[in-house]
Scaffold this motif. Structure first.
Motif, PDB file in Angstrom:
ATOM      1  N   LYS A   1     -57.526   2.576 -10.628  1.00  0.00           N
ATOM      2  CA  LYS A   1     -56.088   3.028 -10.068  1.00  0.00           C
ATOM      3  C   LYS A   1     -56.099   3.297  -8.708  1.00  0.00           C
ATOM      4  CE  LYS A   1     -52.689   6.747 -11.171  1.00  0.00           C
ATOM      5  NZ  LYS A   1     -52.545   8.085 -11.900  1.00  0.00           N
ATOM      6  N   LEU A   2     -57.279   3.697  -8.128  1.00  0.00           N
ATOM      7  CA  LEU A   2     -57.615   3.711  -6.660  1.00  0.00           C
ATOM      8  C   LEU A   2     -57.375   2.436  -6.139  1.00  0.00           C
ATOM      9  CD1 LEU A   2     -60.612   6.472  -6.551  1.00  0.00           C
ATOM     10  CD2 LEU A   2     -58.159   6.929  -6.054  1.00  0.00           C
ATOM     11  N   GLN A   3     -57.997   1.333  -6.737  1.00  0.00           N
ATOM     12  CA  GLN A   3     -57.913   0.031  -6.317  1.00  0.00           C
ATOM     13  C   GLN A   3     -56.478  -0.191  -6.255  1.00  0.00           C
ATOM     14  OE1 GLN A   3     -60.427  -1.706  -9.218  1.00  0.00           O
ATOM     15  NE2 GLN A   3     -62.133  -2.144  -7.843  1.00  0.00           N
ATOM     16  N   GLN A   4     -55.508   0.189  -7.225  1.00  0.00           N
ATOM     17  CA  GLN A   4     -54.304  -0.302  -7.077  1.00  0.00           C
ATOM     18  C   GLN A   4     -53.255   0.290  -6.297  1.00  0.00           C
ATOM     19  OE1 GLN A   4     -53.506   0.419 -11.367  1.00  0.00           O
ATOM     20  NE2 GLN A   4     -54.258  -1.409 -11.965  1.00  0.00           N
ATOM     21  N   HIS A   5     -53.827   1.662  -5.751  1.00  0.00           N
ATOM     22  CA  HIS A   5     -52.888   2.559  -4.834  1.00  0.00           C
ATOM     23  C   HIS A   5     -53.376   2.513  -3.703  1.00  0.00           C
ATOM     24  CE1 HIS A   5     -51.357   3.686  -8.870  1.00  0.00           C
ATOM     25  NE2 HIS A   5     -50.312   4.292  -8.256  1.00  0.00           N
ATOM     26  N   TYR A   6     -54.362   1.973  -3.109  1.00  0.00           N
ATOM     27  CA  TYR A   6     -55.110   2.067  -1.864  1.00  0.00           C
ATOM     28  C   TYR A   6     -55.325   0.662  -1.323  1.00  0.00           C
ATOM     29  CZ  TYR A   6     -55.003   7.178  -2.090  1.00  0.00           C
ATOM     30  OH  TYR A   6     -54.673   8.425  -2.287  1.00  0.00           O
ATOM     31  N   ASP A   7     -54.912   0.364   0.035  1.00  0.00           N
ATOM     32  CA  ASP A   7     -54.827  -0.941   0.383  1.00  0.00           C
ATOM     33  C   ASP A   7     -56.298  -1.183   1.215  1.00  0.00           C
ATOM     34  OD1 ASP A   7     -53.988  -3.453   0.546  1.00  0.00           O
ATOM     35  OD2 ASP A   7     -52.487  -3.156   1.956  1.00  0.00           O
ATOM     36  N   ILE A   8     -57.243  -0.662   0.672  1.00  0.00           N
ATOM     37  CA  ILE A   8     -58.592  -1.128   1.289  1.00  0.00           C
ATOM     38  C   ILE A   8     -59.763  -1.652   0.195  1.00  0.00           C
ATOM     39  CG2 ILE A   8     -58.646   1.104   2.940  1.00  0.00           C
ATOM     40  CD1 ILE A   8     -60.845   2.161   1.292  1.00  0.00           C
ATOM     41  N   PRO A   9     -60.558  -2.427   0.494  1.00  0.00           N
ATOM     42  CA  PRO A   9     -61.354  -3.066  -0.588  1.00  0.00           C
ATOM     43  C   PRO A   9     -62.325  -1.842  -1.275  1.00  0.00           C
ATOM     44  CG  PRO A   9     -61.809  -4.219   1.472  1.00  0.00           C
ATOM     45  CD  PRO A   9     -60.773  -3.050   1.860  1.00  0.00           C
ATOM     46  N   ILE A  10     -62.039  -1.756  -2.387  1.00  0.00           N
ATOM     47  CA  ILE A  10     -62.820  -0.739  -3.207  1.00  0.00           C
ATOM     48  C   ILE A  10     -63.374  -1.539  -4.422  1.00  0.00           C
ATOM     49  CG2 ILE A  10     -62.693   1.305  -4.934  1.00  0.00           C
ATOM     50  CD1 ILE A  10     -60.154   2.036  -3.368  1.00  0.00           C
ATOM     51  N   LYS A  11     -64.910  -1.553  -4.378  1.00  0.00           N
ATOM     52  CA  LYS A  11     -65.661  -2.213  -5.554  1.00  0.00           C
ATOM     53  C   LYS A  11     -66.064  -0.960  -6.430  1.00  0.00           C
ATOM     54  CE  LYS A  11     -66.141  -6.279  -3.747  1.00  0.00           C
ATOM     55  NZ  LYS A  11     -66.228  -7.609  -4.278  1.00  0.00           N
ATOM     56  N   SER A  12     -66.127  -1.532  -7.666  1.00  0.00           N
ATOM     57  CA  SER A  12     -66.271  -0.737  -9.024  1.00  0.00           C
ATOM     58  C   SER A  12     -67.716  -1.010  -9.611  1.00  0.00           C
ATOM     59  CB  SER A  12     -65.306  -0.687  -9.926  1.00  0.00           C
ATOM     60  OG  SER A  12     -65.323   0.110 -11.115  1.00  0.00           O
TER      61      SER A  12
ATOM     62  N   THR B   1     -70.731   9.723 -21.506  1.00  0.00           N
ATOM     63  CA  THR B   1     -70.022   9.479 -22.912  1.00  0.00           C
ATOM     64  C   THR B   1     -69.121   8.346 -22.850  1.00  0.00           C
ATOM     65  OG1 THR B   1     -67.971  10.853 -22.681  1.00  0.00           O
ATOM     66  CG2 THR B   1     -69.946  11.999 -23.535  1.00  0.00           C
ATOM     67  N   GLU B   2     -68.931   7.544 -23.929  1.00  0.00           N
ATOM     68  CA  GLU B   2     -67.899   6.347 -23.870  1.00  0.00           C
ATOM     69  C   GLU B   2     -66.889   6.571 -23.103  1.00  0.00           C
ATOM     70  OE1 GLU B   2     -65.488   3.933 -26.953  1.00  0.00           O
ATOM     71  OE2 GLU B   2     -67.793   3.795 -27.312  1.00  0.00           O
ATOM     72  N   GLU B   3     -66.006   7.795 -23.608  1.00  0.00           N
ATOM     73  CA  GLU B   3     -64.793   8.122 -23.188  1.00  0.00           C
ATOM     74  C   GLU B   3     -64.918   8.446 -21.619  1.00  0.00           C
ATOM     75  OE1 GLU B   3     -61.145   8.747 -22.090  1.00  0.00           O
ATOM     76  OE2 GLU B   3     -61.800   7.620 -23.672  1.00  0.00           O
ATOM     77  N   GLY B   4     -65.913   9.593 -21.142  1.00  0.00           N
ATOM     78  CA  GLY B   4     -66.019   9.863 -20.018  1.00  0.00           C
ATOM     79  C   GLY B   4     -66.323   8.888 -18.865  1.00  0.00           C
ATOM     80  N   GLU B   5     -67.223   7.812 -19.306  1.00  0.00           N
ATOM     81  CA  GLU B   5     -67.427   6.675 -18.483  1.00  0.00           C
ATOM     82  C   GLU B   5     -66.034   5.831 -18.169  1.00  0.00           C
ATOM     83  OE1 GLU B   5     -70.406   5.647 -16.676  1.00  0.00           O
ATOM     84  OE2 GLU B   5     -70.687   7.905 -17.025  1.00  0.00           O
ATOM     85  N   LEU B   6     -65.423   5.754 -19.362  1.00  0.00           N
ATOM     86  CA  LEU B   6     -64.273   4.644 -19.245  1.00  0.00           C
ATOM     87  C   LEU B   6     -63.059   5.475 -18.514  1.00  0.00           C
ATOM     88  CD1 LEU B   6     -64.182   3.143 -22.912  1.00  0.00           C
ATOM     89  CD2 LEU B   6     -64.858   2.189 -20.535  1.00  0.00           C
ATOM     90  N   LYS B   7     -63.330   6.950 -18.672  1.00  0.00           N
ATOM     91  CA  LYS B   7     -62.096   7.701 -17.735  1.00  0.00           C
ATOM     92  C   LYS B   7     -62.336   7.268 -16.095  1.00  0.00           C
ATOM     93  CE  LYS B   7     -61.664  11.856 -18.608  1.00  0.00           C
ATOM     94  NZ  LYS B   7     -61.976  13.576 -18.776  1.00  0.00           N
ATOM     95  N   MET B   8     -63.854   7.430 -15.784  1.00  0.00           N
ATOM     96  CA  MET B   8     -64.227   7.439 -14.472  1.00  0.00           C
ATOM     97  C   MET B   8     -63.720   5.877 -13.799  1.00  0.00           C
ATOM     98  SD  MET B   8     -67.736   9.142 -14.081  1.00  0.00           S
ATOM     99  CE  MET B   8     -67.582   9.050 -12.331  1.00  0.00           C
ATOM    100  N   LEU B   9     -63.887   5.115 -14.715  1.00  0.00           N
ATOM    101  CA  LEU B   9     -63.702   3.516 -14.248  1.00  0.00           C
ATOM    102  C   LEU B   9     -62.341   3.193 -14.205  1.00  0.00           C
ATOM    103  CD1 LEU B   9     -66.797   1.872 -16.382  1.00  0.00           C
ATOM    104  CD2 LEU B   9     -66.480   2.160 -13.765  1.00  0.00           C
TER     105      LEU B   9
END
Length: 412
Positions: free
Chosen positions: A166-177, A153-161
């Motif tokens: 947030k993981l990208q901001q809090h963990y210091d390893i390269p994370i691609k979305s 759903t629109e809200e579900g997909e945006l929630k996941m992304l």
């Protein structure tokens, strides 16, 4: 801060900066230095060599790696780490004889995970996902791609992304979305799947792009999911927003998804359990990375990607986990390495290349991680005292990692 590793039994995957990936017969070669040293400063690899040229009178912190190997961390280019709950009941259903496709057809599978995700608060999804990310880091993963696809759903997909961001901001390893809105057709759109594709393309995709929530676009191009026509339509729409394709193809059937991906200059085509000669030919002389997910084959009891056929065609291959709640509830790249050797007949050298430098390429991280190269991130695995790197895939049930370093720092 400087750290100097000395007496390394073998320093593995040494590459010049210009090497972005390795293909075919090149994958049998794994450059290394025996009896080596490695100097890192802050978060970067600075220098390395044999102990004959050990830099004496260095002010760095010294770590004695006698009997141990050092290699780059694993680069896992295909995961679904962000999800809610689990699907253990379906695991029992499959043991009792139902196939993955039969479970999906009765509302299980991806649709089950989507329902759970939609009902779970965003903060809770983040907590569950961060625990999984920390788990895989301890298992040696130093760069990872994460897909949406359990929202539908629109809200579900945006929630996941948003959770991925947030993981990208809090963990210091390269994370691609990666945006994978076209993962399955929701129940309410089963009679009119084109209407769901219109929702993904015209409603959700623009918001993903405008909120800068994903670099890549994905689609499950497969019978019963999305067609080749759907794939062309979605990838063309995503191109307008600068989103590159990394797509699911050939898991159960060969329907032309690989050719479609190549036509759209896909960074990678992933799964590939079923491969025709035409599929192999369409990958030749392209920049697209074939990605195999052997732990998915293990868990679902489906064929393994024909790696030898791919490699014998002088193509490259990468390895990834497919970590997800339904078909691969494991993010253990060490197991993936073993399965590639045992079930796909890849040599240890080929498997390590596929799980490091080629995995990095499949996330556009060739300049950052994936090899022991001056200037790259000091994302490293130091093994326990083992005989050789072949012991890593050989001892498939053992944890042979002593310490994982991310940006030059040991993680707990």
């Amino acid at each position: 801060m400087k750290t100097l590793f000395k007496n390394i039994k073998e320093l593995i995957q040494i590459r010049d900066p210009e090497i972005k990936k390795v293909d075919g017969r090149e994958m049998k070669e794994l450059p290394s230095i025996k009896d080596a040293w490695l100097l890192i400063e802050d978060d970067k690899i600075v220098d390395f060599g044999s102990m004959e040229s050990f830099p004496e009178n260095n002010t760095a912190k010294i770590i004695d790696a006698s009997g141990k190997l050092i290699l780059p961390t694993w680069c896992d280019s295909h995961t679904h780490i962000v999800y809610a709950g689990n699907r253990e009941l379906e695991f029992a259903d499959r043991i009792n004889g139902l196939s993955y496709e039969e479970i999906a057809n009765r509302g299980g599978g991806i649709l089950n995970s989507a329902k759970t995700l939609q009902e779970t608060p965003e903060d809770e999804v983040y907590l569950q996902s961060s625990a999984r990310l920390e788990e895989v880091m301890k298992l040696g993963t130093g760069a990872v791609e994460i897909k949406s696809g359990y929202g539908l759903t629109e809200e579900g997909e945006l929630k996941m992304l948003r959770v991925i961001k947030k993981l990208q901001q809090h963990y210091d390893i390269p994370i691609k979305s990666t945006f994978l809105g076209a993962h399955a057709i929701p129940t309410e759109y089963q009679s009119d799947p084109e209407k769901y594709m219109d929702l993904v393309i015209n409603e959700i995709l623009p918001k993903v792009a405008n909120q800068n929530l994903a670099e890549y676009i994905d689609i499950f191009c497969e019978k019963g999911y999305f067609s080749v026509e759907d794939t062309h339509k979605l990838l063309s729409a995503a191109k307008k927003y600068g989103m590159k394709p990394k797509i699911h193809v050939n898991q159960f059937h060969a329907i032309g998804g690989i050719k479609a991906g190549v036509e759209h200059k896909a960074l990678s085509v992933d799964h590939l359990e079923v491969m025709t000669n035409e599929d192999i030919e369409s990958l030749k002389n392209t920049e697209t990375m074939p990605v195999a997910l052997p732990s998915c084959s293990l868990f679902l009891s489906i064929p393994f990607t024909p790696a030898r056929k791919i490699l014998d065609a002088q193509l490259p291959i990468a390895l990834a986990t497919d970590f997800n709640p339904g078909s691969t509830p494991s993010g253990n790249m060490n197991l993936v390495l073993s399965l590639a050797c045992i079930k796909m007949k890849m040599t240890p050298e080929e498997a390590i290349n596929a799980a490091t430098i080629n995995g990095a390429y499949a996330m556009e991280l060739s300049d950052v991680v994936g090899s022991i190269t001056k200037g790259k991130k000091a994302n490293l695995i130091m093994t326990k005292k083992i005989p050789s790197y072949t012991f890593l895939p050989y001892a498939f049930g053992s944890n042979n990692i002593d310490t994982v370093y991310i940006n030059g720092k040991a993680i707990d």
